[in-house]
Write an enzyme that holds these catalytic residues in place. Structure first.
Site, short mmCIF file in Angstrom:
data_model
loop_
_atom_site.label_atom_id
_atom_site.label_comp_id
_atom_site.label_asym_id
_atom_site.label_seq_id
_atom_site.Cartn_x
_atom_site.Cartn_y
_atom_site.Cartn_z
N GLY A 125 0.82 -1.21 0.00
CA GLY A 125 0.00 0.00 0.00
C GLY A 125 0.85 1.25 0.00
N ARG A 128 5.05 5.47 1.31
CA ARG A 128 5.65 6.77 1.66
C ARG A 128 4.73 7.93 1.30
NH1 ARG A 128 10.20 7.95 -2.99
NH2 ARG A 128 9.05 7.16 -4.76
N LYS A 147 3.92 13.21 -0.35
CA LYS A 147 4.74 12.12 -0.87
C LYS A 147 6.17 12.29 -0.35
CE LYS A 147 5.82 9.42 -4.97
NZ LYS A 147 5.58 9.22 -6.41
N ASP A 159 12.68 3.58 3.70
CA ASP A 159 12.76 4.70 4.64
C ASP A 159 11.59 5.67 4.53
OD1 ASP A 159 13.33 6.28 2.37
OD2 ASP A 159 15.49 6.15 2.69
N ARG A 232 -7.45 4.00 -5.82
CA ARG A 232 -6.81 3.34 -6.96
C ARG A 232 -7.56 2.07 -7.35
NH1 ARG A 232 -0.65 4.24 -6.07
NH2 ARG A 232 -0.59 5.94 -4.59
N ASP A 312 -2.12 -0.70 -9.16
CA ASP A 312 -1.96 0.19 -8.01
C ASP A 312 -1.52 1.59 -8.43
OD1 ASP A 312 0.56 -1.30 -8.57
OD2 ASP A 312 1.37 0.06 -7.07
N ASN A 313 -1.11 1.76 -9.70
CA ASN A 313 -0.76 3.08 -10.22
C ASN A 313 -1.85 3.62 -11.15
OD1 ASN A 313 1.70 3.22 -8.89
ND2 ASN A 313 2.80 2.21 -10.55
#
Length: 560
Positions: A125, A128, A147, A159, A232, A312-313
């Site tokens: 999911g 970031r 983002k 990260d 999405r 997912d995009n």
């Protein structure tokens, strides 16, 4: 006009968090940054991780005006804190906690689970990206998402940061795509940390490597993107899979909730709220199919390739969502693909097929809501089967408009593509020069990477093609020719966001000089305008030969 964050707070209205179900295992305070499985619920409350020592780089004057913001708002201390990730002191009724969402992954119509670190699909999911505000502004609902704002339960061990380079690309790309007239998420603001850096793989100077060949330290940044929602296809798909497999007692209920929420957020003007769920779902599929076809036709019109068009995009609202490994084609190539990991299935001319694969996954996701109605299932199947003619119709309309024709001409276009391939033609320059309605091919040669002067047969074919084209367009008078030229110029942009123009901008930005970003923003938010001779000489030119096949310019392996 909204001049302060306190005034903006008065417009806050968190429909997603107020109407959908949170993860039952989430923390109340949003301190939830370690990778973990999320088995149910529509979102996880998460606090963004602020970047250190934030500094303003840019904002979208166009969007600020549209939202009713004064330009001075962006540099106020409280706005900068909020949109660089610090929600600790936002005014009420703003939430001090944001939210991240889970989604499933399908690549070109195939369901995947192994990218999830748990192998179940329950850890995939927003890794970031954290939404921090929903607000109703100037009569429209908008969601604002940071983002690069740190880790979420979906970060899969990364990260959670975005670097300055990729943040500049996304900020400018969203500004540019909106100006091009292609449906897209929008840019709000861009802030960089003056002290916080992370390491990323990237390319050494003039590298011909397919993959990055070095590690570099880059400053972290947060860009804020804005859309009516960030729902999405992959998100709906996650709940569709759970309902199909009956993974938990409320799986079907959660699927219905997310679909109805999608309709309310993205399609309320097209779908009557008084209809039954079955009727709504069918109308949703029909409307989404139309939007998706329109979107991809516009991508191809402006030379854009969404290198990673997974489910997912793919925004369920039918707009360009994610600017990761994207690119604007320069040298015409039907198989153009800026992302080294994307393959031919996400290449330039295959985008209609990739859109179809995402639509089939969307239909599969909403199908459980129609299981008790055979007629409804049949209608959904028919819509899925009719996707190809729907998008073909959009493509034919688009090609006719790019060529200034009243109707689509397959033979003319086929010969043009063959000539463009053999001559090595710049996609944007060619169609813009054609929009001048030239008398001969000399004008068009400005867009040729190859020299055809010594290839008489090829030059003759070009002349014959131009004669055939001119016989089909309406240029019976000087006025008619000028009218058609202006119409074509409103469809064929003069400027597109070329990677070799972006590179100096983010290289200078690393040194604290943001002037090229602002220059590019000015040009790329007016891509159909003529601009000055100085701008034309700098940005309306062929790509230098020595920059072909250079990593980070002609191709990328990641978005960072």
């Amino acid at each position: 006009m909204i001049q302060t964050l306190k005034e903006l707070a008065e417009h806050a209205d968190y429909s997603l968090m107020q109407t959908l179900t949170p993860d039952p295992h989430a923390t109340e305070d949003g301190v939830d940054h370690e990778p973990r499985e999320v088995f149910s619920g529509h979102y996880v409350p998460v606090k963004p991780t602020p970047i250190k020592d934030p500094q303003y780089i840019a904002h979208s004057k166009t969007l600020f005006a549209e939202l009713g913001f004064t330009d001075s708002l962006v540099e106020s201390d409280d706005f900068m804190r909020m949109f660089s990730g610090d929600l600790s002191s936002v005014p009420e009724p703003m939430s001090k906690v944001g939210w991240a969402t889970g989604y499933a992954l399908s690549i070109y119509g195939t369901e995947y689970y192994q990218q999830c670190p748990f192998g179940t699909g329950n850890g995939y999911g927003d890794g970031r990206a954290i939404s921090v505000l929903e607000a109703v502004l100037e009569g429209k609902r908008w969601e604002m998402q940071l983002k690069g704002s740190g880790q979420t339960p979906y970060c899969r061990g990364a990260d959670g940061r975005a670097v300055l380079r990729s943040s500049i690309r996304e900020f400018l790309a969203q500004e540019h795509m909106y100006a091009l007239g292609a449906p897209t998420s929008r840019s709000l603001s861009l802030f960089v940390s003056k002290s916080e850096q992370v390491k990323r793989p990237w390319y050494s100077e003039d590298s011909h490597s397919k993959d990055p060949d070095m590690m570099v330290s880059e400053y972290v940044a947060i860009s804020t993107r804005v859309a009516p929602s960030f729902l999405r296809v992959g998100q709906v798909e996650l709940f569709g899979r759970r309902a199909r497999k009956n993974e938990h007692p409320k799986a079907m209920q959660e699927l219905e909730q997310i679909v109805l929420h999608l309709i309310e957020r993205e399609y309320s003007e097209q779908i009557d709220s008084n209809l039954s769920t079955t009727e709504k779902v069918l109308l949703l599929a029909h409307a989404f199919r139309s939007r998706l076809a329109f979107l991809v036709a516009n991508w191809i019109r402006v030379g854009y390739c969404q290198g990673n068009f997974n489910s997912d995009n793919c925004a369920a609202g039918g707009f360009t969502l994610d600017y990761g490994p994207f690119g604007f084609m320069e040298l015409f190539n039907p198989e153009y693909q800026p992302w080294t990991g994307g393959g031919k299935h996400f290449s330039f001319f295959n985008q209609p097929r990739a859109a179809y694969e995402n639509f089939t996954q969307f239909c599969s996701a909403i199908q459980p809501l129609l299981e008790s109605d055979e007629k409804a299932l049949q209608k959904l199947e028919e819509m899925e089967n009719d996707f190809s003619p729907v998008i073909q119709h959009q493509m034919e309309k688009m090609w006719a408009s790019k060529l200034g024709l009243e109707s689509y001409n397959a033979a003319l276009l086929k010969e043009l593509f063959d000539l463009m391939m053999k001559t090595y033609v710049d996609y944007t320059l060619f169609f813009r020069e054609l929009s001048q309605i030239p008398d001969d091919i000399e004008v068009l040669k400005k867009s040729f990477y190859g020299n055809i002067s010594e290839e008489k047969a090829l030059e003759k074919r070009w002349s014959e093609w131009l004669e055939t084209w001119k016989a089909l367009i309406n240029t019976t008078s000087a006025n008619a020719s000028e009218t058609l030229s202006q119409k074509m110029k409103s469809i064929n942009p003069k400027y597109t966001l070329r990677e070799w123009h972006l590179v100096p901008a983010y290289q200078q930005a690393k040194m604290g000089d943001y002037s090229l970003i602002k220059e590019l923003q000015e040009v790329m938010t007016e891509p159909y305008a003529e601009h000055s001779k100085e701008v034309e000489q700098k940005y309306y030119t062929l790509k230098p030969t020595e920059l072909f096949n250079i990593g980070g310019i002609s191709h990328v392996s990641c978005s960072s």
